[in-house]
Every structure is written in structure tokens, then in C-alpha cells.
Design an enzyme around this catalytic site. Sequence first.
Site, short mmCIF file in Angstrom:
data_model
loop_
_atom_site.label_atom_id
_atom_site.label_comp_id
_atom_site.label_asym_id
_atom_site.label_seq_id
_atom_site.Cartn_x
_atom_site.Cartn_y
_atom_site.Cartn_z
N LEU A 145 -32.92 68.94 55.10
CA LEU A 145 -31.62 68.30 55.26
C LEU A 145 -31.81 66.95 55.94
O LEU A 145 -31.95 66.88 57.16
CB LEU A 145 -30.71 69.20 56.10
CG LEU A 145 -30.44 70.59 55.52
CD1 LEU A 145 -29.73 71.47 56.55
CD2 LEU A 145 -29.63 70.49 54.24
N ASP A 195 -25.62 80.56 69.41
CA ASP A 195 -26.50 79.59 70.08
C ASP A 195 -26.14 78.19 69.57
O ASP A 195 -27.01 77.41 69.18
CB ASP A 195 -27.96 79.92 69.80
CG ASP A 195 -28.93 79.12 70.67
OD1 ASP A 195 -28.47 78.52 71.66
OD2 ASP A 195 -30.13 79.07 70.35
#
Length: 261
Positions: free
Chosen positions: A71, A170
Site C-alpha cells: 500500500l 490496537d
Amino acid sequence: MRFFGVPVARSRDLGRGHAWTLHHVTLEDGRELFVKKGYDFSTEAHGLRWLGPPSAEVLDAEGDVLVLPWLPPEPPSEEAARRLGRDLAAMHARGAPHFGAAWPGHIADLPLDNTPGEEWTSWYAERRVLPYLRMARDADALGPSDARAVEDALGRAHQPAEPPSRIHGDLWSGNVLYSGGRAHLVDPAAHGGHRETDLAMLALFGAPRLGDVLAAYTEVAPMADGWRARVPLHQLHPLLVHVVLFGGSYRTALLDAAAAI
């Protein structure tokens, strides 16, 4: 080395992340991959799939290798940040059968107790805060008076009841990758939890365009009254994890959060 039957043309090492190594891999057919090696990534892969969008797509997870799409990072636009807010609201709304999960968890390379529970405040204390408080005490990163301050904060805690949400667990800014005009979530500690936990984690280390994310989120899924005042409660767990992993440099932030509850 091959992935999906295609030879690797180039592999660039990106360093280490806790117990594993990170790599940018380009295949001979031009596809680019993000590869993690050297750990059991089955829980991480399951978490990404269970969360669904906006999590990154798992291309492969076998043995000690996890493969995600590469990405290319880009700065978040206002629209991408607002889309993240809407996507988080949709992800949370998919829900979970209980607080916790049916699989063993981890956060970074620490164990995460996902034993199910029905009431969030006690579950959060017993499964998310107290285990890491004991670890920090055992490592001499916190003293007895520090531990009492956190325990006293838990005694003052109040959280309006909501059904379990499907949360990342998280969600600090480093686990939100903007690419292709949208955000992709990585490295989850996925479980059934309280949706305020993900929003508090985004605030902990200063996610970019957080105001846009929250504005779009609350348009879709309004928050219970007083949720901003409860942010320090939800930050106790990640701050304790940081104390355990990195030592007393996070002690002051932890005690400030406890005092604010």
C-alpha cells in the site's frame, strides 16, 4: 522464492517489528507485496478477515509468513479521513457475540487474554489492565504506589453499557495506512470490545485528521454522553502495554491517564 507461483524479482528489507521482519516484495509479474516473516501470524490474519473493511486484505498466511498488498503511503485527505470514520462505525456495528474472542490474542508480541465476558468494565479490568499491570510491576517498570494509582482508577471507572462491538483493539495511528484515497487497517488485536477503545487509541499518539474521522464517525454512530471524558480509561491498556514493552518512559503518561479517570 515464489509467491502465488510467481518468482520474486526484488525484495527490500524494511527492518524489524518486534519478533518479525518486514519486506517490500516485487514479483516478476509486477505485483507488489508487503511480507512479514518469522512469527505465527494466524491470529493476525484471522483478525483482519474477521474485522472486514476497512482492514487490509490478507493475500496469504501460512507458517511464519503473512502477505498483504503493498500500500503506497499517501497523506490523508479530508474525504479519506471522513471515510475512515464511516468505515469504523460500520465495522463496530457488525458486533461480536461477547467481549473478548474465541481465539487466543496478542498485542505486539505479548499475549492478550481474550477469555469472553458479558460486562465490559470488569472484563476490561481483568483481561486488559491488570495482567499488564502485574507484568510492569514484575519488571520493576512501575512501583507499588504506581500500581495502586491504576487500581484506584479502575475503582472509579464507569462505562455506560453498550453491546460488544467488533473492534481493531490496537488502533494507533501507525496501524492506519492511507493509500489509494482511503484508509487500510493493519496489525489488529481484534476482539469484541467497546467501540470507545478504538477511538481512544486513535487519539493516544495523535492520528492525522482525527477531527475529521471523529466527526464522520459520530454522524453515523452518535456516542454516549461523556465519552470524551472516558478516553483516559480506554488508554490505560495501551499505555500499560507500552510500559511493559519499552519501560518506564511511559510511566508518566500512564499515571496522568489514571489520575484523569
